[in-house]
Design a protein around this motif. Structure first.
Motif, mmCIF file in Angstrom:
data_model
loop_
_atom_site.group_PDB
_atom_site.id
_atom_site.type_symbol
_atom_site.label_atom_id
_atom_site.label_comp_id
_atom_site.label_asym_id
_atom_site.label_seq_id
_atom_site.Cartn_x
_atom_site.Cartn_y
_atom_site.Cartn_z
ATOM 1 N N SER A 94 1.155 -1.047 0.504
ATOM 2 C CA SER A 94 -0.269 -0.114 0.257
ATOM 3 C C SER A 94 0.751 1.556 0.015
ATOM 4 N N THR A 95 2.071 1.057 0.105
ATOM 5 C CA THR A 95 2.689 2.255 0.235
ATOM 6 C C THR A 95 4.475 1.867 -1.330
ATOM 7 N N HIS A 174 1.490 7.897 -5.374
ATOM 8 C CA HIS A 174 0.616 7.289 -5.151
ATOM 9 C C HIS A 174 0.375 7.482 -4.100
ATOM 10 N N ASP A 175 2.195 7.108 -3.003
ATOM 11 C CA ASP A 175 1.592 7.610 -1.976
ATOM 12 C C ASP A 175 0.973 8.911 -1.250
ATOM 13 N N ILE A 176 0.791 10.101 -2.075
ATOM 14 C CA ILE A 176 0.052 11.102 -1.787
ATOM 15 C C ILE A 176 -1.416 10.185 -1.618
ATOM 16 N N HIS A 177 -1.543 10.159 -2.668
ATOM 17 C CA HIS A 177 -3.381 9.363 -3.285
ATOM 18 C C HIS A 177 -4.113 8.131 -2.613
ATOM 19 N N THR A 178 -2.733 7.404 -2.368
ATOM 20 C CA THR A 178 -3.310 6.875 -0.933
ATOM 21 C C THR A 178 -3.399 7.957 -0.030
ATOM 22 N N HIS A 183 -5.625 5.683 3.724
ATOM 23 C CA HIS A 183 -4.621 5.482 5.055
ATOM 24 C C HIS A 183 -5.561 6.152 5.690
ATOM 25 N N ILE A 184 -6.214 7.482 5.563
ATOM 26 C CA ILE A 184 -6.742 8.519 6.217
ATOM 27 C C ILE A 184 -8.449 7.526 6.812
ATOM 28 N N ASN A 235 4.235 6.183 5.820
ATOM 29 C CA ASN A 235 3.588 7.583 4.335
ATOM 30 C C ASN A 235 3.618 7.837 5.462
ATOM 31 N N LYS A 236 4.195 8.362 7.216
ATOM 32 C CA LYS A 236 4.185 9.167 7.926
ATOM 33 C C LYS A 236 4.062 10.888 6.774
ATOM 34 N N GLU A 237 4.755 11.131 6.653
ATOM 35 C CA GLU A 237 3.573 12.546 5.818
ATOM 36 C C GLU A 237 2.983 13.051 5.371
ATOM 37 N N ASN A 238 2.793 11.994 4.662
ATOM 38 C CA ASN A 238 1.431 12.313 3.978
ATOM 39 C C ASN A 238 0.676 12.126 4.710
ATOM 40 N N VAL A 239 -0.310 10.317 5.532
ATOM 41 C CA VAL A 239 -0.310 10.786 6.317
ATOM 42 C C VAL A 239 -0.673 11.278 7.346
#
Lengths: 281, 281
Positions: A94-95, A174-178, A183-184, A235-239
């Motif tokens: 997923s990341t 991808h990681d921003i969109h997911t 994730h949220i 995906n810490k920063e995006n999450v």
């Protein structure tokens, strides 16, 4: 085609079932640290044989890594060390930035295709595997330009046989969109479960009153930490970015209620209703 | 039994369909300010006749009020003014203290039974009505000691014919529990939709990537403000109380992530997982 699946859980198992059904796979080797999972997968006819990592890889055209994202990132370089230029490796995590960066300079990088099927459930283990899981869902391939053409073609063929529609994206996007779209939702659902468990001490009342709405919102809160802690970590920063926005959106509801500003409350809800137009296109 | 339904939308319509199927209702009068809804309900065979309030009430054994909770609270005293001691009135609202207090001293109070079926969807209008909606769900009767015995029996019979299991509760407890179990889920879902709409400007990406998890968590965000603003308004204190707890639960996830405290993150998730044991009893 002979396939090794590392991690015969919900996702690995579902892929195996579907690819067998479609005859994309002639033979599936199962590799898993969890011997109970392996035995179950064998009994359920998800895999044909349980093997160790080396034997599986030696005998396969395709190796699918379907374990939590931190373990996947760790094992991928080892797998690439073992394969030839005729073999292909894909993951399902997923990341994507983490795993792609981990093999950026690996001499066999081009044999790897970074993949993410946009499907999952709150369940786990081979007994939760379902062949039709992926049908109609999005399958994302990341950084395709870093993969060899024949490896990419092989994975595209697998994705098509999972009946998914293909999307190409770079790993960072991808990681921003997911973070937004997957994730949220999990954090929200976990926090909602904790809220109810904290406030509602009468478990029987939760059970008796729980409506379909509550069950649906809190469903993801059943998802296991073994899978999700590594995702949030990678995906810490995006999450965190989306989580901050989410808390500030909740504060708007709080403020509207506190100030008896029901026009603003209606505005917030009407805006949220727009998601219908987007999801039900 | 002849029944008048005030508000032939999702809930009123679903009750009508089920009670006709069970032959609990011989004839259903539809009353609605929205003439489009009335015509649709008639065409869909949900009601037998569309009438004005006075005609419907004069000819019915039971009057079911199935409109938003603010309008319900307003119309109930008027309905009670019009009925005899042989007639019964029930509502279906998601908040109960407001309506129960509104008729506390009404001379016909005992003809009213305060009811709440723990079911709903994000859809609305008679075309969304489904006979089997309520099967297996909880039906809550509040303050039963304030209703006449025969009125209570009649409504209990209706609830059984909806295939719901009956729960008795006082109105204040009901409003606390529904804040936890239903109302907060809606706010969470609205806020999540607004978060994604705010952060994710590429609508096509939302649509293409949206997984079943996201759809499930955000489903309630499609629910209409006409129904939900009055609920939040009437249950303001309880909803604010749970909302504050929810924000503080989300802050725990934020803090765990910010501090790279993944053990704490795992603990939060493991705690949330307990909801599985309660929901899947």
């Amino acid at each position: 085609m002979k396939i090794s699946i590392i991690g015969v859980g919900l996702i690995g198992g579902s892929i195996a079932l579907k690819l067998k059904q479609k005859k994309t796979a002639d033979f599936i080797y199962g590799i898993d640290n969890n011997t109970e999972n392996l035995d179950e997968a064998l009994a359920l006819n998800i895999i044909n044989e349980k093997v160790d990592l080396k034997t599986g890889i030696e005998n396969s055209d395709l190796v699918i890594i379907a374990i939590p994202v931190d373990s996947a990132r760790k094992i991928l370089p080892e797998v690439l060390d073992l394969i030839s230029d005729q073999q292909t490796v894909m993951d399902v995590g997923s990341t994507k930035s983490g795993i792609v960066n981990a093999v950026k300079n690996h001499p066999k990088r081009s044999r790897f295709v970074a993949f993410h099927p946009m499907w999952g459930t709150e369940n786990h283990g081979p007994k939760s595997a379902i062949a039709e899981s992926f049908s109609g869902k999005a399958g994302v391939i990341c950084n395709r330009e870093e993969s060899a053409e024949d490896a990419l073609e092989l994975v595209e063929n697998v994705v098509k046989n999972l009946d998914m529609h293909l999307i190409y994206m770079n790993a960072e996007d991808h990681d921003i969109h997911t973070a937004y779209i997957s994730h949220i939702s999990h954090i929200t659902s976990y926090a909602l479960a904790n809220t109810v468990l904290e406030k509602e001490k009468e478990e029987d009342t939760i059970f008796q009153l729980a409506s379909s709405g509550f069950s649906s919102t809190v469903r993801l809160a059943k998802s296991h930490p073994e899978m999700w802690v590594p995702i949030f970590k990678q995906n810490k920063e995006n999450v965190l970015d989306v989580l901050n926005e989410h808390i500030s959106q909740l504060r708007k509801f709080k403020s509207a209620l506190e100030k008896d500003n029901f026009e603003y409350l209606e505005e917030l809800i009407s805006n949220a209703n727009k998601i219908r137009g987007i999801l039900d296109k």
